[in-house]
Design a protein around this motif. Sequence first.
Motif, mmCIF file in Angstrom:
data_model
loop_
_atom_site.group_PDB
_atom_site.id
_atom_site.type_symbol
_atom_site.label_atom_id
_atom_site.label_comp_id
_atom_site.label_asym_id
_atom_site.label_seq_id
_atom_site.Cartn_x
_atom_site.Cartn_y
_atom_site.Cartn_z
ATOM 1 N N GLU A 48 0.795 -1.005 0.016
ATOM 2 C CA GLU A 48 -0.008 -0.093 0.073
ATOM 3 C C GLU A 48 0.811 1.175 -0.083
ATOM 4 N N PRO A 66 -2.343 8.143 -6.655
ATOM 5 C CA PRO A 66 -1.838 7.154 -7.687
ATOM 6 C C PRO A 66 -0.930 7.821 -8.960
ATOM 7 N N THR A 69 2.456 7.521 -7.418
ATOM 8 C CA THR A 69 2.764 6.019 -7.452
ATOM 9 C C THR A 69 3.172 5.462 -8.631
ATOM 10 N N GLU A 70 2.136 5.697 -9.578
ATOM 11 C CA GLU A 70 2.583 5.156 -10.843
ATOM 12 C C GLU A 70 3.744 5.777 -11.475
ATOM 13 N N LEU A 74 4.896 1.624 -9.021
ATOM 14 C CA LEU A 74 4.220 1.112 -8.123
ATOM 15 C C LEU A 74 2.837 0.546 -8.669
ATOM 16 N N HIS A 75 2.891 -0.566 -9.725
ATOM 17 C CA HIS A 75 1.588 -0.794 -10.602
ATOM 18 C C HIS A 75 0.781 -1.486 -9.449
ATOM 19 N N ASN A 76 -0.515 -1.064 -9.726
ATOM 20 C CA ASN A 76 -1.687 -1.567 -8.764
ATOM 21 C C ASN A 76 -1.704 -1.404 -7.429
ATOM 22 N N VAL A 77 -0.562 -0.556 -6.956
ATOM 23 C CA VAL A 77 -0.568 -0.616 -5.434
ATOM 24 C C VAL A 77 -1.806 0.147 -4.888
ATOM 25 N N THR A 78 -2.562 -0.416 -3.836
ATOM 26 C CA THR A 78 -3.563 0.238 -3.185
ATOM 27 C C THR A 78 -3.038 1.782 -2.677
ATOM 28 N N CYS A 79 -3.468 3.060 -3.099
ATOM 29 C CA CYS A 79 -3.089 4.251 -2.914
ATOM 30 C C CYS A 79 -4.162 5.150 -2.866
ATOM 31 N N ASN B 84 -9.229 10.494 -3.239
ATOM 32 C CA ASN B 84 -9.053 9.655 -4.212
ATOM 33 C C ASN B 84 -10.194 9.797 -5.533
ATOM 34 N N PHE B 91 -12.572 4.461 -0.187
ATOM 35 C CA PHE B 91 -11.202 4.589 0.398
ATOM 36 C C PHE B 91 -11.228 5.140 1.735
ATOM 37 N N GLY B 242 -8.320 -2.708 -2.522
ATOM 38 C CA GLY B 242 -7.740 -1.389 -2.898
ATOM 39 C C GLY B 242 -6.686 -1.454 -4.169
ATOM 40 N N ALA B 243 -6.859 -0.764 -5.096
ATOM 41 C CA ALA B 243 -5.647 -0.685 -6.206
ATOM 42 C C ALA B 243 -5.759 0.566 -6.815
ATOM 43 N N SER B 244 -4.548 0.889 -7.525
ATOM 44 C CA SER B 244 -4.501 1.948 -8.253
ATOM 45 C C SER B 244 -4.068 1.570 -9.812
ATOM 46 N N ASP B 245 -4.218 2.551 -10.619
ATOM 47 C CA ASP B 245 -3.408 2.324 -11.935
ATOM 48 C C ASP B 245 -3.248 3.729 -12.555
ATOM 49 N N VAL B 247 -3.264 7.072 -14.056
ATOM 50 C CA VAL B 247 -4.232 8.007 -13.839
ATOM 51 C C VAL B 247 -4.732 8.315 -15.485
ATOM 52 N N GLY B 377 -8.046 5.319 -12.122
ATOM 53 C CA GLY B 377 -6.815 5.563 -11.485
ATOM 54 C C GLY B 377 -6.913 4.788 -9.976
#
Lengths: 390, 390
Positions: A48, A66, A69-70, A74-79, B84, B91, B242-245, B247, B377
Motif C-alpha cells: 500500500e 496514484p 505511485t504510477e 508501483l503498479h496497482n498498489v493500493t493508494c 481519491n 477509500f 484497493g488498487a491504483s492504475d 491515472v 486510477g
Amino acid sequence: MRDVYLVGAGQTPFGSFPERSYRDLFAEAYQNARESVDSPPDPEEIDEAVVGSLGVGGRQLGLSGPAVTEHVGLHNVTCSRIENACAAGGFAVRQAIQAVKSGMADVVLAGGYEVMTDMSSDATKYWLGVSGETEWERLTGTTFAGVYAQMASAYLDQYEATTEDLSRVAVKNHGNGAKNPKAHLGFSCSLEDAVNAPDVAAPLNLYHCCPTSDGAAAALFVSEDVVDQYSDERIRVAGSGGASDHVGLAERDSYTSLSATKAAAESAYEGAAVGPDDLDFAEVHDCFAIAELVAYEDLGFCEEGQAHTLLREGRTDPDGDLPVNTSGGLKSKGHPIGATGTGQVVEVFDQLTGNAGERQLDDPTLGLTHNVGGSGGATAIHIFEQEVAR
Amino acid sequence: MRDVYLVGAGQTPFGSFPERSYRDLFAEAYQNARESVDSPPDPEEIDEAVVGSLGVGGRQLGLSGPAVTEHVGLHNVTCSRIENACAAGGFAVRQAIQAVKSGMADVVLAGGYEVMTDMSSDATKYWLGVSGETEWERLTGTTFAGVYAQMASAYLDQYEATTEDLSRVAVKNHGNGAKNPKAHLGFSCSLEDAVNAPDVAAPLNLYHCCPTSDGAAAALFVSEDVVDQYSDERIRVAGSGGASDHVGLAERDSYTSLSATKAAAESAYEGAAVGPDDLDFAEVHDCFAIAELVAYEDLGFCEEGQAHTLLREGRTDPDGDLPVNTSGGLKSKGHPIGATGTGQVVEVFDQLTGNAGERQLDDPTLGLTHNVGGSGGATAIHIFEQEVAR
C-alpha cells in the motif's frame, strides 16, 4: 496487535524548486527512502501507499496519490491521498501504521509532496489561507500568519515570554538547519538578526515564520513478521496518536494551547508506555515560532507558560536534555506542506540509525514527531524507539 | 486479525441543494447513520473518523475532515480527509476498516460529502475534469465525459455491445432509483427515452451520464470486541480490496478494462473467500453507462465482452440472479463525489438489514460495493456479509 517497524526514510532537499514537478520530487524522495533500507523491498512487495498533500495549487487536483505511485512504478498498489492541511504527512504516516497493524498489508509506503514556489506570493498567501478556517478567518481577510499572530499575542500577554523568546526559536532552529544539507534556509542567524527582522504579522516577524518550500519525503513501514527481510535496524513505532479540534481559532477554549496536540500526545504516550521525560529528542511543528513554545507545553516538556525557560536554559538545544528540531524544523529545514510530517520521520530515522551527520545526537533511542494541521485543527504524533543498542 | 462489523449507515437525499452547506449535509448523514444503529454509540465513543471528499469547489479547502466532525460534536476525534477523486468515499471506508482491524480504534465513522450544484456548469466541468489526468487529458481539453467516451468507443468497436446496451444500463438503474426516496433523478425511463437523448460526448448521450449531485453519507464500523454493545445485526466486512492504475487512460494497456478493479476485486474476493457467483447483489460505479458494463467483466460477473448479455437477459435486474445497483446507482441515485462510496455502503446496509423498502431483495446475505476514482486510477471494493439468518 502486531508491531510496526520503520525500515527506511528519505527526502529531497527542501527549498525553492519551481522548475521541478511534484512527481519528480516524490520520485527522488522514494528513491532516497529505498536506498536507506538495508535490503530495500522490490516494488511489487509494497502493498500500500499513502500520500499526504494539501494539493490545491493547480496540479493533479484529483488522484495525485496514484499519479505519484504510477510515476515510481508501483503498479496497482493500493493508494490514496490524505489531506489534513499541514498535517497531511503526519496522518499519512498514521494511516500507513494502521494499514500494517491491521494485517491487511506488510509493507507500506508513506510519503508526501508539495510544490509551492511556482506561484505568485498572493497565490501562496491564498493557498496557505485554506489551512485556516474559511468563513471566519480566510474570507474575512485573516492571513494564516495572522491566525498564529493572534495566538502569539495572547501567549505573550498571558505569560512571561517575550518576543525575544520567539526569536530564540529561530536562532536554535537555524543553528540546527545550518548543519542539515537538506535544509531550505540552511544558514545560522544571530539573536540580533532574529529580533530585528521586519514584521510579518505582529508580533511575528520574518524570523518567526517558516518559509514556503517545495519538496517531498517518504518512509517505509513493515510488520514485525517481515522486518527481518529488510532491515538490521529495529526502529519500532512505539506509539501513535491523532486528534482534531475546532478548525477556527475563535471556537476554541484556549488561544495558548492546542487541545488536539494534548489529546494526540496522551494517546501516543499511552501507546508507547512512556512520558515526555523518556524522550531523547523531538521534531515539533514550528510553522511559526509561537507554535514551538506552545508545543513544548502541550507535549508535556514543561508546565504551561514555562516554554521560554527551556529555550533560555538551552535545554532544547542539541546538547540540552531534550533537543528539539535537530533537523532545523519547519523554520530552517522548510515546510513543503504535505511533505513536512514524513520529513520529520526522516530526521528521526537518521538520528536513530546514526546517520544524522553533523547533527548526530549521542546514541538516541526514543524520538517523537509532532505535526499540526492549520492552527491546530488536527495533530498527528508518533513515537519511535530504536530497539538495537548501537 | 479481528473482524470488523458495519453497525449503521445513512445518507442525505442525493440531489441539487445549492443552498445547503457541506457541514449541514454531513450532519444529516451522520444523524441518519446513528439512528440506523440499534444502540448508537455516544459521540465520545467514536475513536476515529475518515471523511472522503474531492473538495476542490471553493469551500473548506484544507481540514474539511475536522471541519465536519467538529460540526457534529465529535470533539478531539482523530480525523483526516481522504481524496481519491470519485473513489474518496470507498477509500474512506477502507481506512475505517483498517483503523478498526489495527486495534487502534474500536468505533470508526466513515463518511463523505460533496456540494457540486452551486457552481456554473463550466466550473462543474472543470471540477470534474480534475479527476482525469492533468497534462494529457484536462489541459488538452478532454472533458471527463470525453475520457469515458473513448472507453465506450473502444468497447463498442471491440465487442458486440451496442449503444442500445448502454441505454439499457440507464433503464435498469432509473427503474431502481424510481423506488429510492433518496435518489437525485428518481424517475423511470423507457429504452426509447434513453436511446434518443442528446449526445454529451458521443457515443455517450445524456442518459449514459450520471448527474452532478450534492449529498453526504456516513457509516459506522466497530470491532468484533464491541459489536454486541451496539448492534443486534452481524454485518461483517468479509473482504476489502484497493488498487491504483495509471491515472491517464492513454497510459494503460486496455481501454476496455480497469486493471485497478481487477486487482482490488482479486484482493476482496480472496479476503472474503468468496467468488462473484456467491454474491447476492452489488453496487457498482456507473458514473457513465460504459463503466457498468466494464465493471461486470472486471468483477468477474461474466466473460470479457459479454456484459451486454447480462443486461439483455435481465440478470442484473432486481429479479435477476445478480441484481446490480438496486439503489439506482450513480446514474439515478446521483453522484456527490466524496459521498458516493459510502453511499453504496448505505444501500448494502439497507438491503442486508431488510430496510430497503420497495427495493428490498429477498433475504440477501452477501453484497459488494465497487467505487472507482477518475477513469480507473483507483478502485476500492468491499464485500459485506449478513451473518444472522433473517
